[in-house]
Enzyme design. Structure first.
Site, PDB file in Angstrom:
ATOM      1  N   GLU A 177      60.962  -1.188 -41.685  1.00  0.00           N
ATOM      2  CA  GLU A 177      62.420  -1.051 -41.971  1.00  0.00           C
ATOM      3  C   GLU A 177      62.744   0.380 -42.492  1.00  0.00           C
ATOM      4  OE1 GLU A 177      65.407  -3.570 -45.165  1.00  0.00           O
ATOM      5  OE2 GLU A 177      63.516  -2.465 -45.891  1.00  0.00           O
ATOM      6  N   ASP A 226      58.072  -3.510 -50.788  1.00  0.00           N
ATOM      7  CA  ASP A 226      58.290  -2.452 -49.829  1.00  0.00           C
ATOM      8  C   ASP A 226      57.770  -1.139 -50.484  1.00  0.00           C
ATOM      9  OD1 ASP A 226      59.760  -0.267 -48.544  1.00  0.00           O
ATOM     10  OD2 ASP A 226      61.403  -1.794 -48.168  1.00  0.00           O
ATOM     11  N   GLN A 246      56.848  -4.234 -46.389  1.00  0.00           N
ATOM     12  CA  GLN A 246      57.616  -3.282 -45.768  1.00  0.00           C
ATOM     13  C   GLN A 246      57.437  -2.021 -45.653  1.00  0.00           C
ATOM     14  OE1 GLN A 246      61.494  -4.591 -46.984  1.00  0.00           O
ATOM     15  NE2 GLN A 246      61.980  -5.585 -44.999  1.00  0.00           N
ATOM     16  N   GLU A 278      62.607  -8.585 -53.858  1.00  0.00           N
ATOM     17  CA  GLU A 278      62.049  -7.243 -53.511  1.00  0.00           C
ATOM     18  C   GLU A 278      62.610  -6.272 -54.616  1.00  0.00           C
ATOM     19  OE1 GLU A 278      62.491  -3.862 -49.896  1.00  0.00           O
ATOM     20  OE2 GLU A 278      64.050  -5.511 -50.296  1.00  0.00           O
TER      21      GLU A 278
END
Length: 262
Positions: free
Chosen positions: A244, A178, A208, A143
């Site tokens: 998240e 993300d 995310q 990530e």
């Protein structure tokens, strides 16, 4: 329709951790993720998943000394043996909890440190992790994280992450995209989703979300999430979308954004 997983590390902090599974299920979530499971026995967590009809989407391999400020060890020279042990521990939990994705955090690098050396260690470690995970049908994800939230984090950009996955060349190594981090570092989210979702190699293994800039609910801030959710569907993404974010107040009360998607 996107499949949303509640992040039980950030959400439902009104409840003790083991009670968050039931709270998420009550609100309509079918999947959960969290940062780390290691304070609890894998069997206990599996029971909570089963009792509440939940699927475990993702968690992180042990990241080194988290309390001491470390944020992963995958790119840290001299920590290779510890990294191998962390992968083994993560895979042991994943086999019990049933998730098919395991995130390994890259770690921090200081300006004076040799980035090329860190990168070489990172690639070797990722190849090892992917090989170990493949035996269990599990995909390793990496990530990019913005350096406002985690100053000095080694991996920051989507194109860099995709290039690393391609260089390692393992079918079960993908990028964890993300949208919160990407918006802060790069922006142009829709174009990057289209570019990376359709790559013949690597691609996007997990998504995310959070509002930008405060990391609250996704209906707060500068990102047009309804548009992106529709795009994610159009692109044929079949994985989980991890929520998240840090709720502004009570988690359940802030879930108005989710109701159209349940």
């Amino acid at each position: 329709m996107p499949r949303f997983a509640a992040n039980l590390t950030m959400m439902y902090n009104e409840h003790a951790f083991l009670e968050r599974f039931a709270a998420a299920a009550k609100d309509g979530f079918k999947g959960v993720e969290f940062l780390f499971p290691y304070e609890h026995a894998a069997a206990e967590l599996h029971t909570r998943l089963q009792d509440n009809g939940l699927t475990q989407a993702l968690f992180n391999a042990p990241p080194g000394d988290w309390a001491g400020g470390e944020r992963g060890i995958a790119s840290l020279p001299g920590r290779e043996d510890e990294f191998k042990r962390s992968v083994a521990t993560g895979l042991e939990y994943a086999q019990v909890l049933g998730n098919r994705k395991l995130h390994v955090m890259a770690g921090l690098i200081q300006p004076q440190q040799d980035r090329a050396r860190h990168r070489a260690v990172y690639l070797d470690n990722l190849a090892y992790a992917a090989a170990q995970a493949a035996a269990h049908g599990i995909t390793i994800v990496i990530e990019p994280i913005n350096t406002r939230d985690i100053p000095g984090f080694f991996l920051n950009r989507q194109d860099e992450a995709q290039a690393i996955c391609a260089e390692v060349g393992c079918d079960n190594l993908q990028v964890q995209f993300d949208l919160y981090h990407c918006q802060i570092v790069e922006g142009d989210l829709a174009v990057k989703l289209k570019r990376d979702m359709l790559r013949p190699q690597a691609g996007i293994g997990h998504i995310q979300i959070a509002g930008v800039p405060e990391r609250h609910e996704p209906d707060i801030g500068e990102i047009n999430y309804p548009y992106l959710f529709e795009l994610i569907d159009t692109l044929g993404y079949q994985g989980w979308v991890g929520c998240e974010y840090r709720p502004r107040a009570d988690t359940s009360a802030g879930l108005g954004w989710l109701k159209p998607w349940l």
